[in-house]
Design a protein around this motif. Sequence first.
Motif, PDB file in Angstrom:
ATOM      1  N   LEU A  24       0.782  -1.233   0.000  1.00  0.00           N
ATOM      2  CA  LEU A  24       0.000   0.000   0.000  1.00  0.00           C
ATOM      3  C   LEU A  24       0.820   1.293   0.000  1.00  0.00           C
ATOM      4  O   LEU A  24       0.311   2.351  -0.369  1.00  0.00           O
ATOM      5  CB  LEU A  24      -0.978   0.004   1.182  1.00  0.00           C
ATOM      6  CG  LEU A  24      -2.008  -1.132   1.168  1.00  0.00           C
ATOM      7  CD1 LEU A  24      -3.014  -0.958   2.289  1.00  0.00           C
ATOM      8  CD2 LEU A  24      -2.722  -1.208  -0.174  1.00  0.00           C
ATOM      9  N   HIS A  25       2.061   1.228   0.389  1.00  0.00           N
ATOM     10  CA  HIS A  25       2.893   2.443   0.358  1.00  0.00           C
ATOM     11  C   HIS A  25       3.514   2.687  -1.014  1.00  0.00           C
ATOM     12  O   HIS A  25       4.015   3.782  -1.293  1.00  0.00           O
ATOM     13  CB  HIS A  25       4.025   2.311   1.378  1.00  0.00           C
ATOM     14  CG  HIS A  25       5.026   1.254   1.019  1.00  0.00           C
ATOM     15  ND1 HIS A  25       4.721  -0.100   1.056  1.00  0.00           N
ATOM     16  CD2 HIS A  25       6.309   1.342   0.568  1.00  0.00           C
ATOM     17  CE1 HIS A  25       5.781  -0.788   0.663  1.00  0.00           C
ATOM     18  NE2 HIS A  25       6.745   0.059   0.363  1.00  0.00           N
ATOM     19  N   ILE A  26       3.493   1.676  -1.879  1.00  0.00           N
ATOM     20  CA  ILE A  26       4.294   1.712  -3.107  1.00  0.00           C
ATOM     21  C   ILE A  26       3.929   2.854  -4.057  1.00  0.00           C
ATOM     22  O   ILE A  26       4.831   3.522  -4.580  1.00  0.00           O
ATOM     23  CB  ILE A  26       4.252   0.341  -3.818  1.00  0.00           C
ATOM     24  CG1 ILE A  26       4.911  -0.725  -2.919  1.00  0.00           C
ATOM     25  CG2 ILE A  26       4.951   0.405  -5.170  1.00  0.00           C
ATOM     26  CD1 ILE A  26       4.858  -2.134  -3.487  1.00  0.00           C
ATOM     27  N   PRO A  27       2.637   3.150  -4.330  1.00  0.00           N
ATOM     28  CA  PRO A  27       2.354   4.253  -5.251  1.00  0.00           C
ATOM     29  C   PRO A  27       2.799   5.615  -4.733  1.00  0.00           C
ATOM     30  O   PRO A  27       2.926   6.563  -5.510  1.00  0.00           O
ATOM     31  CB  PRO A  27       0.834   4.189  -5.432  1.00  0.00           C
ATOM     32  CG  PRO A  27       0.325   3.427  -4.280  1.00  0.00           C
ATOM     33  CD  PRO A  27       1.397   2.459  -3.920  1.00  0.00           C
ATOM     34  N   TRP A  28       3.068   5.704  -3.448  1.00  0.00           N
ATOM     35  CA  TRP A  28       3.507   6.971  -2.857  1.00  0.00           C
ATOM     36  C   TRP A  28       5.018   7.171  -2.951  1.00  0.00           C
ATOM     37  O   TRP A  28       5.538   8.236  -2.609  1.00  0.00           O
ATOM     38  CB  TRP A  28       3.068   7.041  -1.399  1.00  0.00           C
ATOM     39  CG  TRP A  28       1.587   7.037  -1.241  1.00  0.00           C
ATOM     40  CD1 TRP A  28       0.758   5.945  -1.182  1.00  0.00           C
ATOM     41  CD2 TRP A  28       0.732   8.171  -1.172  1.00  0.00           C
ATOM     42  NE1 TRP A  28      -0.552   6.340  -1.068  1.00  0.00           N
ATOM     43  CE2 TRP A  28      -0.603   7.703  -1.058  1.00  0.00           C
ATOM     44  CE3 TRP A  28       0.963   9.560  -1.173  1.00  0.00           C
ATOM     45  CZ2 TRP A  28      -1.692   8.554  -0.952  1.00  0.00           C
ATOM     46  CZ3 TRP A  28      -0.125  10.401  -1.069  1.00  0.00           C
ATOM     47  CH2 TRP A  28      -1.430   9.900  -0.967  1.00  0.00           C
ATOM     48  N   LEU A  29       5.732   6.165  -3.430  1.00  0.00           N
ATOM     49  CA  LEU A  29       7.193   6.254  -3.463  1.00  0.00           C
ATOM     50  C   LEU A  29       7.722   7.238  -4.506  1.00  0.00           C
ATOM     51  O   LEU A  29       8.866   7.680  -4.417  1.00  0.00           O
ATOM     52  CB  LEU A  29       7.796   4.863  -3.710  1.00  0.00           C
ATOM     53  CG  LEU A  29       7.637   3.858  -2.568  1.00  0.00           C
ATOM     54  CD1 LEU A  29       8.151   2.484  -2.993  1.00  0.00           C
ATOM     55  CD2 LEU A  29       8.377   4.336  -1.318  1.00  0.00           C
ATOM     56  N   PHE A  30       6.897   7.596  -5.498  1.00  0.00           N
ATOM     57  CA  PHE A  30       7.347   8.606  -6.470  1.00  0.00           C
ATOM     58  C   PHE A  30       7.635   9.941  -5.789  1.00  0.00           C
ATOM     59  O   PHE A  30       8.369  10.768  -6.331  1.00  0.00           O
ATOM     60  CB  PHE A  30       6.290   8.810  -7.557  1.00  0.00           C
ATOM     61  CG  PHE A  30       6.061   7.616  -8.436  1.00  0.00           C
ATOM     62  CD1 PHE A  30       6.987   7.261  -9.412  1.00  0.00           C
ATOM     63  CD2 PHE A  30       4.910   6.858  -8.313  1.00  0.00           C
ATOM     64  CE1 PHE A  30       6.767   6.162 -10.238  1.00  0.00           C
ATOM     65  CE2 PHE A  30       4.675   5.765  -9.137  1.00  0.00           C
ATOM     66  CZ  PHE A  30       5.604   5.416 -10.105  1.00  0.00           C
ATOM     67  N   ASN A  31       7.052  10.156  -4.607  1.00  0.00           N
ATOM     68  CA  ASN A  31       7.307  11.406  -3.879  1.00  0.00           C
ATOM     69  C   ASN A  31       8.745  11.513  -3.398  1.00  0.00           C
ATOM     70  O   ASN A  31       9.174  12.589  -2.970  1.00  0.00           O
ATOM     71  CB  ASN A  31       6.360  11.514  -2.684  1.00  0.00           C
ATOM     72  CG  ASN A  31       4.994  12.036  -3.080  1.00  0.00           C
ATOM     73  OD1 ASN A  31       4.884  12.919  -3.928  1.00  0.00           O
ATOM     74  ND2 ASN A  31       3.942  11.503  -2.482  1.00  0.00           N
ATOM     75  N   PHE A  32       9.480  10.416  -3.451  1.00  0.00           N
ATOM     76  CA  PHE A  32      10.884  10.445  -3.050  1.00  0.00           C
ATOM     77  C   PHE A  32      11.800  10.511  -4.273  1.00  0.00           C
ATOM     78  O   PHE A  32      12.989  10.222  -4.187  1.00  0.00           O
ATOM     79  CB  PHE A  32      11.197   9.229  -2.180  1.00  0.00           C
ATOM     80  CG  PHE A  32      10.410   9.229  -0.897  1.00  0.00           C
ATOM     81  CD1 PHE A  32      10.899   9.881   0.224  1.00  0.00           C
ATOM     82  CD2 PHE A  32       9.162   8.630  -0.826  1.00  0.00           C
ATOM     83  CE1 PHE A  32      10.166   9.913   1.404  1.00  0.00           C
ATOM     84  CE2 PHE A  32       8.411   8.659   0.340  1.00  0.00           C
ATOM     85  CZ  PHE A  32       8.918   9.305   1.454  1.00  0.00           C
ATOM     86  N   THR A  33      11.212  10.907  -5.396  1.00  0.00           N
ATOM     87  CA  THR A  33      11.952  11.113  -6.643  1.00  0.00           C
ATOM     88  C   THR A  33      11.606  12.497  -7.189  1.00  0.00           C
ATOM     89  O   THR A  33      10.822  13.237  -6.578  1.00  0.00           O
ATOM     90  CB  THR A  33      11.573  10.049  -7.706  1.00  0.00           C
ATOM     91  OG1 THR A  33      10.272  10.356  -8.247  1.00  0.00           O
ATOM     92  CG2 THR A  33      11.551   8.656  -7.102  1.00  0.00           C
ATOM     93  N   ASN A  34      12.150  12.831  -8.343  1.00  0.00           N
ATOM     94  CA  ASN A  34      11.846  14.116  -8.970  1.00  0.00           C
ATOM     95  C   ASN A  34      10.608  14.058  -9.861  1.00  0.00           C
ATOM     96  O   ASN A  34      10.379  14.967 -10.669  1.00  0.00           O
ATOM     97  CB  ASN A  34      13.049  14.600  -9.785  1.00  0.00           C
ATOM     98  CG  ASN A  34      14.140  15.183  -8.887  1.00  0.00           C
ATOM     99  OD1 ASN A  34      13.870  15.556  -7.753  1.00  0.00           O
ATOM    100  ND2 ASN A  34      15.351  15.246  -9.393  1.00  0.00           N
ATOM    101  N   LYS A  35       9.797  13.000  -9.696  1.00  0.00           N
ATOM    102  CA  LYS A  35       8.546  12.910 -10.446  1.00  0.00           C
ATOM    103  C   LYS A  35       7.382  12.598  -9.507  1.00  0.00           C
ATOM    104  O   LYS A  35       6.674  11.595  -9.665  1.00  0.00           O
ATOM    105  CB  LYS A  35       8.659  11.861 -11.558  1.00  0.00           C
ATOM    106  CG  LYS A  35       9.647  12.259 -12.653  1.00  0.00           C
ATOM    107  CD  LYS A  35       9.605  11.313 -13.835  1.00  0.00           C
ATOM    108  CE  LYS A  35      10.565  11.788 -14.941  1.00  0.00           C
ATOM    109  NZ  LYS A  35      10.556  10.873 -16.113  1.00  0.00           N
ATOM    110  N   PRO A  36       7.153  13.475  -8.544  1.00  0.00           N
ATOM    111  CA  PRO A  36       6.075  13.215  -7.575  1.00  0.00           C
ATOM    112  C   PRO A  36       4.687  13.199  -8.200  1.00  0.00           C
ATOM    113  O   PRO A  36       3.748  12.642  -7.615  1.00  0.00           O
ATOM    114  CB  PRO A  36       6.216  14.365  -6.576  1.00  0.00           C
ATOM    115  CG  PRO A  36       6.889  15.456  -7.350  1.00  0.00           C
ATOM    116  CD  PRO A  36       7.838  14.752  -8.272  1.00  0.00           C
TER     117      PRO A  36
END
Length: 239
Positions: free
Chosen positions: A91-103
């Motif tokens: 469940l946390h996986i789709p939120w991981l883009f927030n830790f990149t330059n493509k939030p």
Amino acid sequence: MCAQKQLTGEFLVDFDPFAPWVGFQEGNAWQYTFYVPHTPEELVSTMGEEKFVNRLDSIFTVSEKTKFGGEDIDAFAGVKYLYNQGNQPNLHIPWLFNFTNKPWLTQKWVRRINDEFYGTGEIHGYGFGQDEDQGQLGAWYVMSAIGLFDVKGLIETEPSFQFGSPLFEEVKIDVGGGKTLTMRTNKNGPQNFYIQSILLNGKPYLKKEIPLKELRDGAVLEFTMGSTPEPGLFKMTEK
């Protein structure tokens, strides 16, 4: 992705990364590759940001075709897939883009999951194929619908929330002590799921995360939404 070793240190022969229950509880190696919720920055750094973003984005592109976890009515319907919205380890996986330059990819995929996985029917209320044994699937939807989520589960000394794609025109939350957190959206809609700008108490907010303390002090967050990503939304060097 995750691999599996025996106690001797040797890798398993004929290893199948899609096979569930083989060294991975209620999931498989593909899914658990991203199970580093307490240190997502290190996972991105280890994999390399470009590879990380491309791999994760492709996983959701494929997973959308299976309703993000399978359409079978079964608590473990999605354990053999690339991604399984129907169980806690994912469940946390789709939120991981927030830790990149493509939030904005978090905004895109979280909104798609909200729209396509969840429903209002007696069976589909918590999604096709689901394991709602601790209320986490429902809680995930609530947090995603208001547009705030913390991958790390608020375990840091000074915890903060990452932004998603808020669904509502306005949400008010009693944060205690007579204080209220108010969240509003402008130009929101089915196609306008990308954040264009954020105001905190009337002033531009340019960080990808907002401290829990700011919210508990009472605040007004205003989101302007649009149909295309806004790459310049956040100062990429700041949290």
